[in-house]
Scaffold this active site. Structure first.
Site, PDB file in Angstrom:
ATOM      1  N   ASP A 169      -5.488   4.208   7.894  1.00 17.77           N
ATOM      2  CA  ASP A 169      -4.770   3.528   8.976  1.00 17.77           C
ATOM      3  C   ASP A 169      -3.257   3.653   8.728  1.00 17.77           C
ATOM      4  OD1 ASP A 169      -3.996   1.934  11.092  1.00 17.77           O
ATOM      5  OD2 ASP A 169      -4.473   0.039  10.072  1.00 17.77           O
TER       6      ASP A 169
ATOM      7  N   ASN B  68      -0.767   4.096  10.679  1.00 18.69           N
ATOM      8  CA  ASN B  68       0.129   3.403  11.621  1.00 18.69           C
ATOM      9  C   ASN B  68      -0.024   1.884  11.557  1.00 18.69           C
ATOM     10  OD1 ASN B  68       1.096   5.876  12.635  1.00 18.69           O
ATOM     11  ND2 ASN B  68      -0.642   6.025  14.045  1.00 18.69           N
TER      12      ASN B  68
ATOM     13  N   GLU C  50      -2.459  -0.177  12.451  1.00 24.22           N
ATOM     14  CA  GLU C  50      -2.918  -0.723  13.725  1.00 24.22           C
ATOM     15  C   GLU C  50      -4.274  -1.399  13.621  1.00 24.22           C
ATOM     16  OE1 GLU C  50      -0.726   2.585  16.637  1.00 24.22           O
ATOM     17  OE2 GLU C  50      -2.861   2.804  16.130  1.00 24.22           O
TER      18      GLU C  50
ATOM     19  N   ARG D 211      -7.035  -0.094  12.985  1.00 22.96           N
ATOM     20  CA  ARG D 211      -8.112   0.745  13.488  1.00 22.96           C
ATOM     21  C   ARG D 211      -7.810   2.200  13.119  1.00 22.96           C
ATOM     22  NH1 ARG D 211      -5.101  -0.752  18.048  1.00 22.96           N
ATOM     23  NH2 ARG D 211      -4.248   1.008  19.255  1.00 22.96           N
TER      24      ARG D 211
ATOM     25  N   ASP E  17     -10.158  10.598  11.643  1.00 25.10           N
ATOM     26  CA  ASP E  17      -9.740  10.049  10.354  1.00 25.10           C
ATOM     27  C   ASP E  17     -10.950   9.616   9.537  1.00 25.10           C
ATOM     28  OD1 ASP E  17      -7.074  10.445  10.870  1.00 25.10           O
ATOM     29  OD2 ASP E  17      -6.796   8.456  11.753  1.00 25.10           O
TER      30      ASP E  17
ATOM     31  N   HIS F 227     -13.649  13.688 -33.519  1.00 23.45           N
ATOM     32  CA  HIS F 227     -13.376  15.014 -34.086  1.00 23.45           C
ATOM     33  C   HIS F 227     -12.200  15.635 -33.343  1.00 23.45           C
ATOM     34  CE1 HIS F 227     -13.991  18.882 -35.942  1.00 23.45           C
ATOM     35  NE2 HIS F 227     -14.238  19.465 -34.785  1.00 23.45           N
TER      36      HIS F 227
ATOM     37  N   HIS G 209      -4.530  22.340 -34.387  1.00 19.25           N
ATOM     38  CA  HIS G 209      -5.730  23.120 -34.683  1.00 19.25           C
ATOM     39  C   HIS G 209      -5.267  24.492 -35.175  1.00 19.25           C
ATOM     40  CE1 HIS G 209      -9.885  24.690 -33.930  1.00 19.25           C
ATOM     41  NE2 HIS G 209     -10.152  23.452 -34.290  1.00 19.25           N
TER      42      HIS G 209
END
Length: 531
Positions: free
Chosen positions: A163, A165, A167, A169, A174, A336, A381
């Site tokens: 959402d 914006n 709003e 909804r 989306d 390890h 290592h």
């Protein structure tokens, strides 16, 4: 799902009264302006507004009121460290243009072993304390929240992210994109419309209540096919039907019967305890009545929730009375190649890897030590492209984090490839950095076996192979220059291997010799032949 509020807590906090807690909530929601130190070297520290969204349990920061620059899910916070303990701060220590005050703190977060960091500088000690104290409590409270409440917070977070914006909804497009992001494949828009509840939509958009119901429908469809043989209880059979057919509502007595007869939960024989559990799980004031009940999808959610785990949570804490046996009687959480953050060929060696392991409860960690510059070892290592870290830095990191999570002993497993000179410097640094924490004498001279974890609390033990008794070795002169590519005069487990300068034959290995030749394939490297 219960109609819960995102602001609900799990109960009082021992060190915080209601007034202080409400004030802290208000201040964190209003937010403050702090300096953000970026992890990228190209970005200079900048001022940002930081706020906590309690409804979704997230931290957000913004450049302006309209655009959210970043956010952190509070559930992912693993540690909050006061001070300038991150690389983001270190690169500005000698930068006169950047002022580093004493009001700094670091948020370590993420879902993987290698954590992300958010390095911040507050404007006062009070502001820093507010954030550190508030975030620690919010993290603990969020993780302890019942599963339905955690689901609702997650749903709101996903909905608000779509959402854009604000709003209240979102569009079908989306919604389809959002489902794809959480690995739910949607064949077409018709599929979404069929799954949505039969309520009116505004301009073809989806409200949060519809979005939440869609989630329940999808999850219920996925779970309704669980085998009745697994659930085995009569209460579960009606719940395996579709939502339209599932008319059975499990009430207090039904749930208690399920816990006692199917789950074999001894505590559930007490009706009051079952009722209290349902109250705390549902977090729905409208159902805090004498005979509470589950909706069908809530019961199915419970079956897959952390509240229904097979693990006995009372075993999370170590019982001190059980820690008096010899050390060899216990399984020890070990690591390890502790220093590595990735593969064993070209990944980064990191001090943070040691801190992370120790804070996760690891009690045995490994140090691969090789000759380094200035007569002090480095850890990496060997003979690979992994990066090197300083031996002294590792010791100080171990000291800082060794006993934060547990007081039981730390075992340092030393894989030693250093010259005798640098081994002696290692021994000096062990004593200097760890002091009295380092175990240098037998705990009980008269004991037949190893000491117990309780006897070794807050002690650091070194595990290292000794020189073979009566073995001869040559010392490397202190003036021998250090070279990253020099593999001659190497030492393995305290025994010096001597090299024939003519035939390049190294001897001294108990199982025979091996030939070292210049490699024809990799120019500048060596080939080893064993027999």
């Amino acid at each position: 799902m219960a109609g819960t509020s995102g602001f609900l807590s799990n109960g009082p906090v021992p060190w915080m009264d209601d007034t202080e807690m409400n004030n802290l909530y208000r201040d964190l929601e209003l937010g403050t302006v702090m300096t953000l130190f970026y992890s990228k070297k190209s970005q200079r520290p900048e001022r940002r507004t930081f706020q906590v969204k309690l409804e979704t349990r997230t931290i957000i920061w913004t450049r302006s009121t309209d655009k959210i620059e970043g956010e952190i899910d509070i559930r992912e916070i693993k540690e909050i460290r006061p001070g300038q303990k991150s690389r983001d701060f270190e690169r500005y220590v000698e930068d006169s243009a950047v002022r580093l005050d004493n009001f700094c703190f670091v948020i370590l977060y993420g879902t993987e072993f290698r954590l992300k960091s958010l390095s911040l500088a507050a404007t006062s000690d009070e502001e820093m304390s507010m954030w550190v104290k508030g975030l620690k409590w919010l993290r603990d409270d969020t993780l302890k929240s019942p599963t339905p409440l955690q689901i609702e917070r997650w749903l709101r977070k996903q909905f608000y992210a779509a959402d854009r914006n604000r709003e209240d909804r979102i569009s079908y497009k989306d919604l389809k994109n959002m489902l794809s992001q959480v690995n739910y494949k949607v064949p077409n828009m018709r599929f979404i419309k069929d799954k949505l509840p039969d309520s009116e939509t505004r301009n073809g958009d989806v409200t949060f209540s519809q979005f939440a119901q869609l989630y329940r429908n999808l999850m219920f469809d996925a779970q309704k096919n669980v085998s009745a043989d697994i659930l085995c209880a009569p209460i579960a059979l009606p719940l395996l039907r579709s939502p339209a057919e599932a008319h059975f509502i499990p009430h207090l007595c039904d749930f208690q019967s399920f816990l006692v007869e199917c789950q074999k939960e001894l505590w559930a024989s007490d009706n009051n305890k079952v009722q209290e559990f349902m109250f705390s799980y549902l977090k729905d004031p409208l159902r805090e009545v004498e005979d509470p009940y589950f909706h069908p999808e809530e019961f199915l959610t419970y079956l897959f929730s952390k509240e229904n785990t097979i693990w006995d949570s009372s075993l999370d804490m170590v019982c001190a009375e059980n820690m008096n046996n010899p050390l060899s009687h216990y399984w020890i959480s070990s690591s390890h190649n502790t220093y590595l953050t990735g593969d064993q060929f070209a990944s980064e060696s990191s001090l943070e890897a040691y801190a992370r392991c120790l804070r996760m409860g690891c009690r045995c960690i490994e140090l691969d030590c090789w000759d380094g510059p200035d007569s002090m070892p480095v850890i990496y290592h060997g003979h690979t492209l992994t990066t090197k870290i300083k031996f002294n830095d590792v010791l100080n990191t171990i000291k800082d984090h060794a006993f934060v999570t547990s007081e039981y002993p730390i075992i340092l497993s030393i894989e030693d490839h250093c010259s005798i000179v640098q081994q002696r410097n290692m021994a000096t640094q062990f004593k200097k950095v760890f002091g009295d924490m380092l175990l240098t004498k037998a705990v009980d001279m008269a004991a037949d076996g190893l000491p117990s974890p309780n006897q070794l609390k807050k002690k650091i033990l070194i595990k290292h192979k000794k020189l073979a008794e009566g073995s001869a070795y040559e010392e490397v002169p202190t003036a021998t220059p250090y070279s990253e590519n020099d593999i001659s005069n190497s030492i393995k487990n305290g025994i010096l291997y001597l090299e024939d300068p003519i035939n390049h034959v190294k001897t001294g290995a108990p199982d025979g010799s091996f030939l070292v030749r210049e490699s024809e394939t990799f120019v500048g490297d060596y080939t080893l032949s064993f027999w």
